[in-house]
Scaffold this motif. Sequence first.
Motif, mmCIF file in Angstrom:
data_model
loop_
_atom_site.group_PDB
_atom_site.id
_atom_site.type_symbol
_atom_site.label_atom_id
_atom_site.label_comp_id
_atom_site.label_asym_id
_atom_site.label_seq_id
_atom_site.Cartn_x
_atom_site.Cartn_y
_atom_site.Cartn_z
ATOM 1 N N LEU A 127 0.850 -1.187 0.000
ATOM 2 C CA LEU A 127 0.000 0.000 0.000
ATOM 3 C C LEU A 127 0.880 1.228 0.000
ATOM 4 N N GLU A 128 0.286 2.360 -0.339
ATOM 5 C CA GLU A 128 1.012 3.629 -0.321
ATOM 6 C C GLU A 128 0.407 4.517 0.746
ATOM 7 N N VAL A 129 1.270 5.169 1.515
ATOM 8 C CA VAL A 129 0.807 6.085 2.558
ATOM 9 C C VAL A 129 1.665 7.343 2.498
ATOM 10 N N TYR A 130 1.016 8.492 2.611
ATOM 11 C CA TYR A 130 1.723 9.769 2.630
ATOM 12 C C TYR A 130 2.305 10.005 4.015
ATOM 13 N N THR A 131 3.558 10.430 4.058
ATOM 14 C CA THR A 131 4.245 10.573 5.344
ATOM 15 C C THR A 131 3.639 11.667 6.217
ATOM 16 N N ARG A 132 2.999 12.655 5.622
ATOM 17 C CA ARG A 132 2.319 13.689 6.420
ATOM 18 C C ARG A 132 1.064 13.159 7.109
ATOM 19 N N ASN A 133 0.540 12.066 6.619
ATOM 20 C CA ASN A 133 -0.650 11.470 7.212
ATOM 21 C C ASN A 133 -0.190 10.516 8.319
ATOM 22 N N GLN A 134 0.276 11.128 9.410
ATOM 23 C CA GLN A 134 0.869 10.367 10.504
ATOM 24 C C GLN A 134 -0.083 9.326 11.089
ATOM 25 N N ALA A 135 -1.363 9.653 11.199
ATOM 26 C CA ALA A 135 -2.315 8.690 11.759
ATOM 27 C C ALA A 135 -2.360 7.432 10.889
ATOM 28 N N ALA A 136 -2.430 7.613 9.567
ATOM 29 C CA ALA A 136 -2.465 6.454 8.661
ATOM 30 C C ALA A 136 -1.141 5.695 8.704
ATOM 31 N N LEU A 137 -0.044 6.417 8.705
ATOM 32 C CA LEU A 137 1.272 5.771 8.751
ATOM 33 C C LEU A 137 1.400 4.920 10.019
ATOM 34 N N HIS A 138 1.044 5.475 11.155
ATOM 35 C CA HIS A 138 1.112 4.717 12.418
ATOM 36 C C HIS A 138 0.163 3.522 12.399
ATOM 37 N N PHE A 139 -1.036 3.720 11.848
ATOM 38 C CA PHE A 139 -1.993 2.610 11.748
ATOM 39 C C PHE A 139 -1.381 1.440 10.985
ATOM 40 N N TRP A 140 -0.832 1.726 9.797
ATOM 41 C CA TRP A 140 -0.327 0.638 8.963
ATOM 42 C C TRP A 140 0.902 -0.024 9.569
ATOM 43 N N VAL A 141 1.743 0.744 10.219
ATOM 44 C CA VAL A 141 2.897 0.137 10.897
ATOM 45 C C VAL A 141 2.414 -0.792 12.006
ATOM 46 N N ARG A 142 1.394 -0.379 12.749
ATOM 47 C CA ARG A 142 0.828 -1.251 13.795
ATOM 48 C C ARG A 142 0.232 -2.531 13.208
ATOM 49 N N GLN A 143 -0.182 -2.495 11.951
ATOM 50 C CA GLN A 143 -0.739 -3.685 11.304
ATOM 51 C C GLN A 143 0.361 -4.596 10.754
ATOM 52 N N GLY A 144 1.612 -4.189 10.915
ATOM 53 C CA GLY A 144 2.732 -5.032 10.490
ATOM 54 C C GLY A 144 3.381 -4.632 9.185
ATOM 55 N N PHE A 145 3.008 -3.499 8.619
ATOM 56 C CA PHE A 145 3.645 -3.014 7.389
ATOM 57 C C PHE A 145 4.961 -2.350 7.790
ATOM 58 N N ASN A 146 6.026 -3.150 7.829
ATOM 59 C CA ASN A 146 7.291 -2.649 8.355
ATOM 60 C C ASN A 146 8.423 -2.656 7.330
ATOM 61 N N ARG A 147 8.114 -2.958 6.090
ATOM 62 C CA ARG A 147 9.139 -2.918 5.047
ATOM 63 C C ARG A 147 8.793 -1.812 4.058
ATOM 64 N N ILE A 148 9.761 -0.962 3.785
ATOM 65 C CA ILE A 148 9.588 0.110 2.806
ATOM 66 C C ILE A 148 10.040 -0.418 1.444
ATOM 67 N N VAL A 149 9.108 -0.451 0.504
ATOM 68 C CA VAL A 149 9.408 -0.903 -0.848
ATOM 69 C C VAL A 149 10.002 0.245 -1.657
ATOM 70 N N LYS A 150 9.424 1.438 -1.466
ATOM 71 C CA LYS A 150 9.851 2.593 -2.256
ATOM 72 C C LYS A 150 9.414 3.868 -1.550
ATOM 73 N N VAL A 151 10.210 4.918 -1.673
ATOM 74 C CA VAL A 151 9.851 6.256 -1.199
ATOM 75 C C VAL A 151 9.680 7.121 -2.438
ATOM 76 N N ARG A 152 8.591 7.885 -2.459
ATOM 77 C CA ARG A 152 8.312 8.730 -3.624
ATOM 78 C C ARG A 152 8.028 10.155 -3.167
ATOM 79 N N ASP A 153 8.423 11.102 -3.997
ATOM 80 C CA ASP A 153 8.075 12.501 -3.804
ATOM 81 C C ASP A 153 7.276 12.943 -5.014
ATOM 82 N N GLU A 154 6.236 13.740 -4.757
ATOM 83 C CA GLU A 154 5.462 14.319 -5.849
ATOM 84 C C GLU A 154 5.118 15.753 -5.481
#
Length: 171
Positions: A127-154
Amino acid sequence: MNKQWHSENIKVSTFSEHEIPLLKTIFEQNASVSERDPSFGVWSMDVYQSIYEEHQKDHFFLRKIMDSDDRAAGYFHCNYHQARKGVCWISMLSISPEFQGKQLGRHTFESIEQQVRSIPGIQEFWLEVYTRNQAALHFWVRQGFNRIVKVRDETVEGDTLSSMILSKSVA
């Protein structure tokens, strides 16, 4: 993925065509997140019609999330093998604000995990999550999404936004 299922805490089912306005309403209840995540906002009904039409194809799954009292609490969509073979891409999980903080997001993801485990050939969730969306980022990390596949800037309206594609193995 099954068309409908339930657990102790949630019920999941498909949307019917006459529920497209409900899809729009659920999504737009989180429009305030758009400053941190440009995928949220207020979009035309055509966008939701297009999402619904995509759902008619075999690879794309759009599901409504209801609480134990049968109230529409959110929705998600995902697809298989789009990002790459063996991946279930969760392209959206949106929980209405009145249902946030009640573990419905966690219960929903756990139920998605159970569904996907029975699909041959799927080894990972992405999944993709925006780093400014801290609540979503923390949610997904708590669900076990702990590997970064790619970092993107737009750049969106002159503002640079960073996002990460995160992954989790299908257990």
